[in-house]
Design a protein around this motif. Structure first.
Motif, PDB file in Angstrom:
ATOM      1  N   ASP A  67       0.667  -1.346   0.316  1.00  0.00           N
ATOM      2  CA  ASP A  67      -0.064  -0.132   0.406  1.00  0.00           C
ATOM      3  C   ASP A  67       0.995   1.841   0.328  1.00  0.00           C
ATOM      4  N   ASN A  68       1.849   1.560   0.950  1.00  0.00           N
ATOM      5  CA  ASN A  68       2.874   2.249   1.140  1.00  0.00           C
ATOM      6  C   ASN A  68       3.918   2.701  -0.486  1.00  0.00           C
ATOM      7  N   ALA A  69       4.242   1.408  -1.027  1.00  0.00           N
ATOM      8  CA  ALA A  69       4.754   1.342  -2.715  1.00  0.00           C
ATOM      9  C   ALA A  69       3.884   2.455  -3.608  1.00  0.00           C
ATOM     10  N   GLU A  95       1.559   3.473  -2.438  1.00  0.00           N
ATOM     11  CA  GLU A  95       0.871   5.352  -2.561  1.00  0.00           C
ATOM     12  C   GLU A  95       2.183   6.159  -3.157  1.00  0.00           C
ATOM     13  N   ALA A  96       3.100   5.976  -2.417  1.00  0.00           N
ATOM     14  CA  ALA A  96       4.951   6.324  -2.986  1.00  0.00           C
ATOM     15  C   ALA A  96       4.545   6.684  -4.131  1.00  0.00           C
ATOM     16  N   VAL A  97       5.070   5.864  -5.403  1.00  0.00           N
ATOM     17  CA  VAL A  97       4.749   5.853  -7.055  1.00  0.00           C
ATOM     18  C   VAL A  97       3.418   6.788  -7.397  1.00  0.00           C
ATOM     19  N   TYR A 143       2.742   6.686  14.445  1.00  0.00           N
ATOM     20  CA  TYR A 143       2.025   8.360  14.565  1.00  0.00           C
ATOM     21  C   TYR A 143       3.102   9.306  13.306  1.00  0.00           C
ATOM     22  N   PHE A 144       4.200   8.295  12.901  1.00  0.00           N
ATOM     23  CA  PHE A 144       5.125   8.973  11.951  1.00  0.00           C
ATOM     24  C   PHE A 144       4.362   8.803  10.959  1.00  0.00           C
ATOM     25  N   SER A 145       3.934  10.045  10.344  1.00  0.00           N
ATOM     26  CA  SER A 145       2.957   9.997   8.708  1.00  0.00           C
ATOM     27  C   SER A 145       3.890  11.292   8.194  1.00  0.00           C
ATOM     28  N   THR A 146       3.714  11.201   7.159  1.00  0.00           N
ATOM     29  CA  THR A 146       3.786  12.752   6.082  1.00  0.00           C
ATOM     30  C   THR A 146       3.338  13.157   5.216  1.00  0.00           C
ATOM     31  N   LYS A 147       1.510  11.930   5.448  1.00  0.00           N
ATOM     32  CA  LYS A 147       0.827  12.322   4.750  1.00  0.00           C
ATOM     33  C   LYS A 147      -0.174  12.608   5.238  1.00  0.00           C
ATOM     34  N   ALA A 148      -1.014  13.676   4.615  1.00  0.00           N
ATOM     35  CA  ALA A 148      -1.966  14.410   5.464  1.00  0.00           C
ATOM     36  C   ALA A 148      -2.723  13.516   6.352  1.00  0.00           C
ATOM     37  N   THR A 149      -3.176  12.949   5.393  1.00  0.00           N
ATOM     38  CA  THR A 149      -4.586  11.605   5.694  1.00  0.00           C
ATOM     39  C   THR A 149      -3.723  10.708   6.875  1.00  0.00           C
ATOM     40  N   GLY A 150      -2.473  10.332   6.748  1.00  0.00           N
ATOM     41  CA  GLY A 150      -1.579   9.296   7.282  1.00  0.00           C
ATOM     42  C   GLY A 150      -2.250   9.224   8.199  1.00  0.00           C
ATOM     43  N   MET A 151      -2.092   8.228   9.599  1.00  0.00           N
ATOM     44  CA  MET A 151      -2.283   7.693  10.491  1.00  0.00           C
ATOM     45  C   MET A 151      -1.073   7.247  11.648  1.00  0.00           C
ATOM     46  N   GLY A 152       0.086   7.313  10.639  1.00  0.00           N
ATOM     47  CA  GLY A 152       1.763   6.617  10.860  1.00  0.00           C
ATOM     48  C   GLY A 152       1.612   5.118  11.730  1.00  0.00           C
ATOM     49  N   LEU A 153       0.180   4.926  11.700  1.00  0.00           N
ATOM     50  CA  LEU A 153       0.307   2.989  12.636  1.00  0.00           C
ATOM     51  C   LEU A 153       0.677   2.053  11.335  1.00  0.00           C
ATOM     52  N   GLY A 154       0.871   2.486  10.061  1.00  0.00           N
ATOM     53  CA  GLY A 154       0.821   0.814   9.722  1.00  0.00           C
ATOM     54  C   GLY A 154       2.194   0.216   9.473  1.00  0.00           C
ATOM     55  N   LEU A 155       3.257   1.042   9.579  1.00  0.00           N
ATOM     56  CA  LEU A 155       4.811   0.547   9.767  1.00  0.00           C
ATOM     57  C   LEU A 155       4.752   0.164  11.472  1.00  0.00           C
ATOM     58  N   PRO A 156       4.260   0.924  11.927  1.00  0.00           N
ATOM     59  CA  PRO A 156       5.172   0.005  13.606  1.00  0.00           C
ATOM     60  C   PRO A 156       3.724  -1.687  13.234  1.00  0.00           C
ATOM     61  N   SER A 181       9.997  -2.961  -3.325  1.00  0.00           N
ATOM     62  CA  SER A 181      10.186  -1.861  -3.937  1.00  0.00           C
ATOM     63  C   SER A 181       9.581  -1.229  -4.904  1.00  0.00           C
ATOM     64  N   ASP A 182       9.755   0.333  -4.680  1.00  0.00           N
ATOM     65  CA  ASP A 182       9.410   0.475  -5.364  1.00  0.00           C
ATOM     66  C   ASP A 182      10.378   1.828  -6.242  1.00  0.00           C
ATOM     67  N   ASP A 183       9.744   2.695  -6.823  1.00  0.00           N
ATOM     68  CA  ASP A 183      10.854   3.553  -7.648  1.00  0.00           C
ATOM     69  C   ASP A 183       9.745   5.351  -7.498  1.00  0.00           C
ATOM     70  N   LYS A 206      12.383   7.114  11.159  1.00  0.00           N
ATOM     71  CA  LYS A 206      11.427   7.446  12.638  1.00  0.00           C
ATOM     72  C   LYS A 206      10.103   6.899  12.059  1.00  0.00           C
ATOM     73  N   LEU A 207      10.426   5.757  10.868  1.00  0.00           N
ATOM     74  CA  LEU A 207       9.460   5.180  10.543  1.00  0.00           C
ATOM     75  C   LEU A 207       8.473   4.048  11.502  1.00  0.00           C
ATOM     76  N   PHE A 208       9.351   3.698  12.079  1.00  0.00           N
ATOM     77  CA  PHE A 208       8.422   2.640  12.660  1.00  0.00           C
ATOM     78  C   PHE A 208       8.319   2.565  14.054  1.00  0.00           C
TER      79      PHE A 208
HETATM   80  P1  ADP Z   1       0.403   6.248   7.037  1.00  0.00           P
HETATM   81  O1  ADP Z   1       0.927   5.824   5.884  1.00  0.00           O
HETATM   82  O2  ADP Z   1      -0.700   6.644   7.295  1.00  0.00           O
HETATM   83  O3  ADP Z   1       1.597   7.702   6.712  1.00  0.00           O
HETATM   84  P2  ADP Z   1       2.861   4.766   7.704  1.00  0.00           P
HETATM   85  O4  ADP Z   1       3.117   4.293   9.423  1.00  0.00           O
HETATM   86  O5  ADP Z   1       2.434   3.600   6.747  1.00  0.00           O
HETATM   87  O6  ADP Z   1       2.532   5.462   7.863  1.00  0.00           O
HETATM   88  O7  ADP Z   1       3.745   5.726   7.074  1.00  0.00           O
HETATM   89  C1  ADP Z   1       4.675   6.716   7.352  1.00  0.00           C
HETATM   90  C2  ADP Z   1       5.258   7.013   6.850  1.00  0.00           C
HETATM   91  O8  ADP Z   1       6.342   6.863   5.855  1.00  0.00           O
HETATM   92  C3  ADP Z   1       4.728   7.630   5.559  1.00  0.00           C
HETATM   93  O9  ADP Z   1       4.187   8.892   5.929  1.00  0.00           O
HETATM   94  C4  ADP Z   1       5.618   8.043   4.535  1.00  0.00           C
HETATM   95  O10 ADP Z   1       5.801   8.808   4.177  1.00  0.00           O
HETATM   96  C5  ADP Z   1       6.186   7.061   4.730  1.00  0.00           C
HETATM   97  N1  ADP Z   1       6.134   5.823   3.942  1.00  0.00           N
HETATM   98  C6  ADP Z   1       6.014   4.718   4.318  1.00  0.00           C
HETATM   99  N2  ADP Z   1       6.558   3.870   2.955  1.00  0.00           N
HETATM  100  C7  ADP Z   1       6.563   4.867   2.014  1.00  0.00           C
HETATM  101  C8  ADP Z   1       7.360   4.211   0.813  1.00  0.00           C
HETATM  102  N3  ADP Z   1       7.231   3.756   0.190  1.00  0.00           N
HETATM  103  N4  ADP Z   1       7.565   5.672   0.033  1.00  0.00           N
HETATM  104  C9  ADP Z   1       8.107   6.432  -0.025  1.00  0.00           C
HETATM  105  N5  ADP Z   1       7.566   7.151   1.808  1.00  0.00           N
HETATM  106  C10 ADP Z   1       6.811   5.997   3.090  1.00  0.00           C
END
Ligand code: ADP
Length: 738
Positions: free
Chosen positions: A636-638, A640-642, A684-697, A666-668, A679-681
């Protein structure tokens, strides 16, 4: 030499001797003097031949020994030189005295034999014989004279007449007595005995016996004397014819006068005569006897020489025999035959040497067996050690803890795979110095630890290290321990690196979860009364007119909506805080990944979704729902990233040595800046406007619960790469995808 050959050779030798014997005898008979009696000749020649044969036999034996010796010397047979020396020494010792004795003895015998036949010895014998002969001749002449006298008286007195027989007897008796005759016999012309008178002292000696031939000779007119041997002595008989008176002059009878020579006298005369005859014979045998004696001395000389030679050979053989065997023994031992034993027996120093040699080879054989046993033991120990070393290496390679060791001189001896990966030192090779291995300034702390330990300041010391690996921060706990030899001397240093990144992350996560749970709890409780109160307010005051009603509805609507949002937030919190327990089962990861990707294939047509799966991927014991959730999050993250138009690749790898499977997404896309990677893991770290930042944890939590690890790398040339490593233990191989 075979037995047949030996028999043939013996036969030839015997025949040779027989021929020699015949030739020698023929030669000796050829030179024999006819005067010597055959008996004594035979004895002499038999003796001579016997001597000759023994002499030749010894000569042949001596010659054979010497020839054999010289042959052995030329062949360089072991011990032949010593034999030759000893024999030569004995020969030269024996030869001079033996020859001297031979010459002296020969001379002595020569002169003594010569002296036997001197005229001084021969003359008295000769004279004694002539005395005896003259005595007998005299007796014969006297008897004849008496016979003639008696014949003349008998004719003159006519005593031969038939009637005058008694007168003849009386006359004869008287004459016998007067003349001292032993016996008188008168024969008539016809040869018949007429009268016989004898000396009464002669008793019954056969004095009347006269040979008819003698009587005939007497009657033929001859005078005959004979010496007749009777029982006791000789009887000298003289036959005289009795002539008739003139002129008729014919033989009318014969008178036999007998004179008795007594026993002893006769024997003496006979002895003298015999001695003389023997002496004559002996004289003729002078040279053969001399020959025999000389030959005998020669034989003795030869016997002495031969005995010395033989004794020398015997002595030498007694010494060289064992030596030969010893030489043979040393050769055998040199060739590796340690069971060889010298059989020669002797009770002297040579025997001692042989015994020592045998003992030595015995000891050697024993040491060899001991050495072999020790060698086998060593081999077994070596194999055991090697096994242990390999086992330790395997263990070292398998464990997740990094181990690095350096020897006393600071040279790298061990670095396991975990250490190489943790420290990013895959190029390090054994033998490199500590400074070379830890050249990067990041490792200054490690070098400092090593110095502390090597200087003996601390036995064990540890420090936390912060490194950057593939752009991500890694926290390691490095502990250095001094290695000590058996006597406590410094033998090097061993570093143990533990990756604390995951642990710290987990600790932080746990803290976060705790907070989340509390907040959720604290927030959730007043939410329902707030919502109910807002709804109640709206109902009660809903009939207010105008502006109030609008404000009321707007405010209560906002309250209810925000409370709804808060509820959703709290639910998410709770879900994160209470992850369900794992229910692992053998799962085919390929199927799982394909299932996840299928969701995107239709909805995201502009996206390139690729997969790369290892062929030997086994079934892995995981909770398929949870891993699916984690994969879904990463993909999902990947995606979104592309931003819906790029390439997302999912790979599945397997490393049997490490016993781990690896899932890479992997994504490009835009990629992640280094500061964010740490901080990724965190929640509540997210760079997205609506992101919860709980996916990677949550992904991290799931992976940790499975005993795996997760990290992020830069994807080259652009984008990012999330890697999950899961243990693949206790799983069977997955069927190969076709
Ligand atoms: P969310 O997706 O709700 O923001 P995640 O924990 O899934 O929360 O992601 C945290 C942050 O990690 C994202 O906001 C994004 O900035 C960054 N991130 C995660 N996956 C990728 C990716 N494949 N490429 C670039 N940034 C990513």
């Amino acid at each position: 030499m075979t037995t047949q050959d030996r028999r043939k050779r013996n036969l030839i030798v015997i025949c040779g001797f027989l021929v020699l014997l015949v030739v020698a005898t023929a030669f000796e008979f050829g030179i024999r003097t006819p005067d010597i009696p055959v008996a004594s000749t035979i004895v002499v020649f038999a003796l001579f031949n016997l001597n000759l044969i023994v002499f030749l036999l010894l000569l042949v034996l001596l010659f054979r020994n010497l020839v054999k010796l010289s042959f052995e010397r030329r062949q360089k047979v072991i011990g032949s030189k010593f034999k030759a020396k000893l024999v030569l020494a004995f020969l030269s010792l024996a030869l001079a005295p033996a020859i001297l004795i031979f010459i002296i003895a020969s001379n002595f015998i020569n002169t003594s034999i010569e002296s036997w036949f001197k005229p001084q010895v021969e003359r008295p014998l000769d004279q004694a014989l002539s005395v005896a002969q003259t005595y007998y001749q005299n007796l014969e002449a006297t008897a004849l004279r008496h016979g003639q006298h008696l014949a003349r008286t008998i004719v003159r007195d006519g005593l031969l007449g038939e009637d005058r027989r008694e007168a003849l007897a009386a006359y004869l008796m008287e004459q016998q007595d007067q003349l001292g005759l032993s016996a008188v016999t008168v024969f008539n012309a016809a040869g018949h005995e007429l009268v016989h008178v004898k000396d009464p002292v002669l008793g019954d000696l056969p004095t009347s016996e006269v040979s008819a031939r003698q009587v005939r000779q007497g009657l033929d007119g001859q005078e005959v004397t004979t010496v007749r041997e009777i029982q006791a002595g000789d009887l000298i008989q003289a036959v005289t014819p009795v002539w008739s008176a003139e002129p008729a002059r014919r033989v009318i009878g014969a008178v036999v006068v007998s004179t008795h020579v007594a026993d002893r006298l006769e024997a003496k005369v006979r002895g003298i005569s015999q001695a003389f005859t023997e002496y004559k014979q002996l004289k003729l045998l002078k040279n053969p006897i001399k020959g025999i004696y000389i030959l005998m001395f020669l034989l003795m000389t030869l016997i002495i020489v031969f005995s010395f030679t033989w004794f020398g050979l015997y002595l030498a053989r007694g010494i060289t025999g064992p030596i030969e065997q010893l030489v043979e023994g040393t050769r055998e031992v040199a060739a590796g035959n340690l069971s060889y034993r010298v059989q020669a027996r002797a009770d002297d120093e040579i025997g001692l040497l042989v015994d020592s040699f045998n003992r030595m080879t015995g000891d050697l054989a024993q040491s060899k067996t001991r050495l072999e046993a020790a060698y086998l033991d060593l081999q077994a120990k070596h194999a055991e050690l090697e096994g242990r070393r390999r086992y330790t290496e395997t263990v070292l390679e398998a464990i997740a803890t990094g181990v690095v060791s350096f020897d006393q001189a600071g040279r790298l001896t061990t670095m396991n795979r975990a250490a190489a990966r943790m420290l990013g030192l895959t190029a390090a090779t054994p033998g490199q110095s500590l400074r070379e291995v830890f050249a990067s300034p990041d490792f200054d702390d490690v070098v400092a630890l090593a110095h502390r330990v090597s200087r003996g300041k601390d036995e064990t010391t540890e420090r936390e290290l912060r490194l950057r690996r593939d752009g991500a921060a890694v926290t390691l706990l490095a502990s250095a321990t001094a290695l000590r030899g058996p006597d406590g001397e410094y033998a090097g240093v061993v570093f143990v690196f533990d990756d604390l990144t995951e642990l710290l992350r987990a600790q932080r996560l746990a803290a976060w979860r705790e907070v989340a749970q509390r907040i959720a709890h604290e927030i959730k409780n007043p939410l329902t009364p707030i919502q109910l109160s807002a709804q109640r307010l709206r109902r009660r005051l809903g009939d207010r007119p105008g502006e109030d009603k609008r404000l009321l509805e707007e405010c209560t609507g906002t309250i209810i909506q925000e409370v709804e949002g808060l509820k959703h937030l709290v639910d998410e919190f709770s879900r994160f805080a209470r992850m369900p327990a794992l229910t692992p089962k053998p799962t085919d990861l390929r199927e799982l990944v394909e299932g996840v990707l299928a969701l995107y294939r239709e909805s995201q047509p502009g996206l390139a979704l690729t997969t790369r799966f290892a062929l030997d991927l086994p079934l892995v014991a995981i909770d398929p729902d949870q891993i699916k959730r984690a994969t879904l999050n990463l993909v999902d993250n990947a995606v979104e990233a592309v931003a819906g138009a790029g390439t997302v690749c999912v790979e599945l790898g397997y490393s049997p040595d490490a016993g781990r499977v690896r899932l890479t997404v992997s994504d490009d896309g835009a990629g992640i800046v280094p500061e964010d990677k740490e901080k990724l893991f965190l929640p509540y770290f997210s760079t997205k406007a609506t992101g919860m930042g709980l996916g990677l944890p949550i992904v991290h939590q799931i992976v940790s619960d499975h005993g795996g690890t997760i990290w992020v790398e830069d994807n080259l040339p652009r984008g990012s790469r999330f890697v999950i490593e899961l243990p693949a233990a206790a799983v069977q191989p997955a069927p190969v995808a076709t």
